[in-house]
Every structure is written in structure tokens, then in C-alpha cells.
Design a protein around this motif. Structure first.
Motif, PDB file in Angstrom:
ATOM      1  N   ASP A  22       0.796  -1.211  -0.024  1.00 56.32           N
ATOM      2  CA  ASP A  22       0.081   0.108   0.081  1.00 56.32           C
ATOM      3  C   ASP A  22       0.752   1.151  -0.180  1.00 56.32           C
ATOM      4  O   ASP A  22       0.432   2.218   0.378  1.00 56.32           O
ATOM      5  N   LYS A  24       3.487   3.966  -1.966  1.00 60.93           N
ATOM      6  CA  LYS A  24       3.590   4.730  -3.203  1.00 60.93           C
ATOM      7  C   LYS A  24       4.907   5.547  -3.210  1.00 60.93           C
ATOM      8  O   LYS A  24       5.252   5.975  -2.104  1.00 60.93           O
ATOM      9  N   GLU A  92       0.717  16.771  -7.279  1.00 57.33           N
ATOM     10  CA  GLU A  92      -0.345  15.970  -6.859  1.00 57.33           C
ATOM     11  C   GLU A  92       0.198  14.422  -6.605  1.00 57.33           C
ATOM     12  O   GLU A  92      -0.022  13.753  -5.574  1.00 57.33           O
ATOM     13  N   LYS A  93       1.219  14.097  -7.645  1.00 58.64           N
ATOM     14  CA  LYS A  93       1.627  12.826  -7.311  1.00 58.64           C
ATOM     15  C   LYS A  93       2.703  12.797  -6.282  1.00 58.64           C
ATOM     16  O   LYS A  93       2.822  11.839  -5.495  1.00 58.64           O
ATOM     17  N   MET A  95       2.569  14.243  -3.509  1.00 62.12           N
ATOM     18  CA  MET A  95       1.549  14.259  -2.249  1.00 62.12           C
ATOM     19  C   MET A  95       0.809  13.013  -2.173  1.00 62.12           C
ATOM     20  O   MET A  95       0.511  12.576  -0.891  1.00 62.12           O
ATOM     21  N   ALA A  96       0.860  12.129  -3.154  1.00 61.74           N
ATOM     22  CA  ALA A  96      -0.072  10.871  -2.914  1.00 61.74           C
ATOM     23  C   ALA A  96       0.959   9.903  -2.785  1.00 61.74           C
ATOM     24  O   ALA A  96       0.649   8.746  -2.397  1.00 61.74           O
ATOM     25  N   ALA A  97       2.114   9.978  -2.751  1.00 65.25           N
ATOM     26  CA  ALA A  97       3.328   9.156  -2.473  1.00 65.25           C
ATOM     27  C   ALA A  97       3.967   8.954  -1.105  1.00 65.25           C
ATOM     28  O   ALA A  97       3.872  10.360  -0.450  1.00 65.25           O
ATOM     29  N   ASN A  98       4.096   8.046  -0.648  1.00 62.40           N
ATOM     30  CA  ASN A  98       4.624   7.718   0.941  1.00 62.40           C
ATOM     31  C   ASN A  98       6.365   8.207   0.642  1.00 62.40           C
ATOM     32  O   ASN A  98       6.866   8.338   1.820  1.00 62.40           O
ATOM     33  N   ASN A 130      -1.661  19.272   6.587  1.00 63.49           N
ATOM     34  CA  ASN A 130      -2.285  18.041   6.506  1.00 63.49           C
ATOM     35  C   ASN A 130      -3.621  17.987   7.250  1.00 63.49           C
ATOM     36  O   ASN A 130      -3.820  18.873   8.008  1.00 63.49           O
ATOM     37  N   LYS A 140       6.329  11.546   5.272  1.00 67.55           N
ATOM     38  CA  LYS A 140       6.648  10.910   4.097  1.00 67.55           C
ATOM     39  C   LYS A 140       8.271  10.882   4.175  1.00 67.55           C
ATOM     40  O   LYS A 140       8.745  11.529   4.875  1.00 67.55           O
TER      41      LYS A 140
END
Length: 247
Positions: A22, A24, A92-93, A95-98, A130, A140
Motif C-alpha cells: 500500500d 507509493k 499531486e503525485k 503528495m499521493a506518495a509515501n 495536513n 513522508k
């Protein structure tokens, strides 16, 4: 670019018992070369990417120079005089990644101009909060990979890793690796005979970085503890000694 991993890398992948599926990861390649020109930095990034994918991490590699990224430190520079800015979609990418890994070549002993621009644009989002009221990059994990034909691997890594932690990223142990060939013009990382792909020091450190980023991101999946670092709560409170007046 995907790598054929060596025996110890394969062994660690096969014996891993942690579910990273789960997570990214985003890899930002800050080469100066537009696609499809060969990027040696992308080659080294590919080793880390291959290890993460073998352990279930979803990854994406972005060659930043292929996009029209405006200069500036605002979220969307089209609101500040630029006709086009592809950065918001990249942000956006991120921020969607860990996990975020920045890769850069060395030029004149420094990270590339593209890497500098990336850090500036990441900075433009650093004031966002956040859902816990912390700075947006909290929770992150960040790292970097460096390539080149001149000294500067550790200098570039110190600059990038300091910048990432200042923005809110958490940096694991051994969060950087790099390869430099013989000083001056000559073979680069992926070139035949360069010794880059066979370099044990670079391969080991890149492997350690990939695993440590996965371990840290796994530990931070539920966020960085929100106590003593909540910007929104700080701003709402009354202070006995506001910073400008405190002596």
C-alpha cells in the motif's frame, strides 16, 4: 528502466515478510536531458525503483525536464504571470506518495538546475497543512541518488536531504547513494566499461537506501505523531512572548 538484481538483492526480496503493497514512491529524475536521450541518473534510480517494485511498492518515475515547470515558489505559477506550469500535476503525485527520491547529476560540483527548481517548487507547498494540522510533508520519507564525472556526491546529497527534512520529510539512515566515474570527460554510469553497474559500494548503498525508505514509510503509514508540531494549533493560541518581541 528496470535492473537485473544481484543474488543478495534477490534474496532480501524473497525473504521479506513486510507488506509494502500500500506504499507509493515517486522518483524525480533531475537530468538535463529530455526523453528519450539516455539518462545515467535514471539508470541508478532504476535500481532503487526495481527493488521497491519487487516488494509491492507502486512507483512512478518522472523526468522533470520533459515538462514545462515554471520557476517560482508558489503552488501554481500561472497565477503569478506564467503562461503554463506543469508542476501542480507533479505536486499531486508527490503528495499521493509515501516516498520521494530525487535523482540528479553533478554539474560544477552542484546538483542540477532542474533539481534546484524541484526543491523550490516543493518549498512552495511546504506551508500547506495536513488533516492533523501539521505541515503537509509530515509522514513522508525522502532520499536522493547522485551521478556524475566529478566530485560532489556527498555535497549534493547533504543539500538535498537537508532541504527535504526542512520541508517536513523524514530521512531514514543511509538515505543517499551515488556514483562518479573518473574525473573529467569519460564513461558515465550506464556506459559499457565504466564500472558503474559493477560498483559494489554504489549498489550496496542504493540497496540500503531503497530498503530503509520502505521501512520508514511503512512505519509512517499512519502519519508522523501529531503532538508538539501542530501549526494550526500554534497559530490559534495566545503567546506570552511573540517571536518578534521576545529577547
Amino acid at each position: 528502466m528496470r535492473f537485473k538484481l544481484n543474488k543478495i538483492q534477490q534474496k532480501w526480496n524473497e525473504s521479506n515478510k513486510t507488506d509494502f503493497s500500500d506504499l507509493k514512491a515517486v522518483f524525480l529524475n533531475c537530468t538535463l536531458k529530455k526523453s528519450p536521450e539516455l539518462s545515467h541518473t535514471e539508470g541508478l534510480l532504476g535500481m532503487s525503483q526495481t527493488i521497491m517494485e519487487a516488494n509491492g511498492v507502486s512507483t512512478e518515475l518522472i523526468r522533470v525536464v520533459d515538462y514545462e515547470v515554471a520557476y517560482g515558489v508558489q503552488l501554481d505559477m500561472t497565477e503569478h504571470g506564467w503562461d503554463k506550469d506543469d508542476w501542480p500535476a507533479i505536486q499531486e503525485k508527490v503528495m499521493a506518495a509515501n516516498i520521494l527520491v530525487i535523482g540528479t547529476p553533478i554539474w560544477l560540483g552542484e546538483k542540477s538546475s532542474i533539481a534546484t527548481k524541484v526543491i523550490e517548487r516543493l518549498y512552495g507547498f511546504s506551508g500547506e497543512l495536513n488533516k492533523e494540522g501539521q505541515y503537509a510533508y509530515y509522514g513522508k520519507a525522502g532520499g536522493c541518488l547522485i551521478t556524475g564525472n566529478e566530485d560532489g556526491v556527498k555535497h549534493c546529497a547533504m543539500n538535498i536531504l537537508y532541504s527535504l527534512q526542512h520541508l517536513g520529510y523524514t530521512i531514514p539512515p543511509q538515505a543517499d547513494a551515488g556514483w562518479i566515474g573518473e574525473a573529467g570527460p569519460g564513461p558515465s554510469y550506464l556506459d559499457e566499461g565504466s564500472g558503474g553497474l559493477e560498483n559494489e559500494f554504489t549498489t550496496r548503498n542504493t540497496t540500503f537506501m531503497a530498503w530503509n525508505l520502505m521501512h520508514l514509510a511503512f512505519m509512517l503509514k499512519n502519519g508522523f505523531p501529531a503532538h508538539g508540531n501542530i501549526r494550526s494549533e500554534w497559530d490559534k493560541s495566545d503567546h506570552d512572548h511573540p517571536n518578534p518581541e521576545y529577547r
